[in-house]
Scaffold this motif. Sequence first.
Motif, mmCIF file in Angstrom:
data_model
loop_
_atom_site.group_PDB
_atom_site.id
_atom_site.type_symbol
_atom_site.label_atom_id
_atom_site.label_comp_id
_atom_site.label_asym_id
_atom_site.label_seq_id
_atom_site.Cartn_x
_atom_site.Cartn_y
_atom_site.Cartn_z
ATOM 1 N N THR A 42 0.844 -1.192 0.000
ATOM 2 C CA THR A 42 0.000 0.000 0.000
ATOM 3 C C THR A 42 0.879 1.240 0.000
ATOM 4 O O THR A 42 1.993 1.232 0.517
ATOM 5 N N ILE A 88 0.376 5.837 0.135
ATOM 6 C CA ILE A 88 -0.510 6.901 0.595
ATOM 7 C C ILE A 88 -0.766 7.887 -0.541
ATOM 8 O O ILE A 88 0.171 8.362 -1.191
ATOM 9 N N CYS A 89 -2.032 8.218 -0.752
ATOM 10 C CA CYS A 89 -2.405 9.202 -1.761
ATOM 11 C C CYS A 89 -2.000 10.594 -1.273
ATOM 12 O O CYS A 89 -2.299 10.973 -0.140
ATOM 13 N N CYS A 123 -5.688 12.867 -0.915
ATOM 14 C CA CYS A 123 -6.687 12.626 0.135
ATOM 15 C C CYS A 123 -6.114 12.001 1.399
ATOM 16 O O CYS A 123 -6.761 11.984 2.433
ATOM 17 N N SER A 151 -5.479 8.791 1.925
ATOM 18 C CA SER A 151 -5.859 7.396 2.123
ATOM 19 C C SER A 151 -4.755 6.466 1.625
ATOM 20 O O SER A 151 -4.059 6.761 0.659
ATOM 21 N N SER A 152 -4.643 5.329 2.276
ATOM 22 C CA SER A 152 -3.809 4.254 1.734
ATOM 23 C C SER A 152 -4.557 3.631 0.564
ATOM 24 O O SER A 152 -5.785 3.622 0.539
ATOM 25 N N TYR A 153 -3.813 3.109 -0.397
ATOM 26 C CA TYR A 153 -4.411 2.358 -1.503
ATOM 27 C C TYR A 153 -3.386 1.372 -2.025
ATOM 28 O O TYR A 153 -2.193 1.510 -1.780
ATOM 29 N N CYS A 168 -4.517 8.010 -5.459
ATOM 30 C CA CYS A 168 -5.409 6.852 -5.461
ATOM 31 C C CYS A 168 -6.310 6.904 -6.698
ATOM 32 O O CYS A 168 -6.393 7.949 -7.357
ATOM 33 N N ARG A 191 -13.115 -0.242 3.766
ATOM 34 C CA ARG A 191 -12.127 -0.135 2.686
ATOM 35 C C ARG A 191 -12.661 -0.793 1.421
ATOM 36 O O ARG A 191 -13.387 -1.784 1.487
ATOM 37 N N TRP A 224 -8.911 1.890 -0.961
ATOM 38 C CA TRP A 224 -9.234 3.280 -0.631
ATOM 39 C C TRP A 224 -10.245 3.287 0.512
ATOM 40 O O TRP A 224 -11.134 2.450 0.573
ATOM 41 N N ASP A 225 -10.116 4.264 1.424
ATOM 42 C CA ASP A 225 -10.992 4.300 2.598
ATOM 43 C C ASP A 225 -12.148 5.299 2.495
ATOM 44 O O ASP A 225 -12.863 5.517 3.466
ATOM 45 N N SER A 229 -11.786 8.545 1.797
ATOM 46 C CA SER A 229 -11.339 9.906 2.089
ATOM 47 C C SER A 229 -11.410 10.783 0.851
ATOM 48 O O SER A 229 -11.190 10.307 -0.267
#
Length: 67
Positions: free
Chosen positions: A6, A8-9, A12, A14-16, A27, A48, A54-55, A57
Amino acid sequence: MDKKETIICEECGSSYFKGTSKMMKLCPECSHYLYGYPNCNHVFRDGRCIYCYWDGSKSDYIKQRKR
């Protein structure tokens, strides 16, 4: 689900899953709304997306663009 790398974007936060976006530091959701790239067909489970991780966000800028 397999353990995937993963990242980080930068838009936003979020992890992706790496490789699920056409852009290296955004993301799928952010790359779609900022640059018109294809978005993920999100399916959420436990907060998720099961496809891209993506969460949900959104940056303030993306929220404004979606209106």
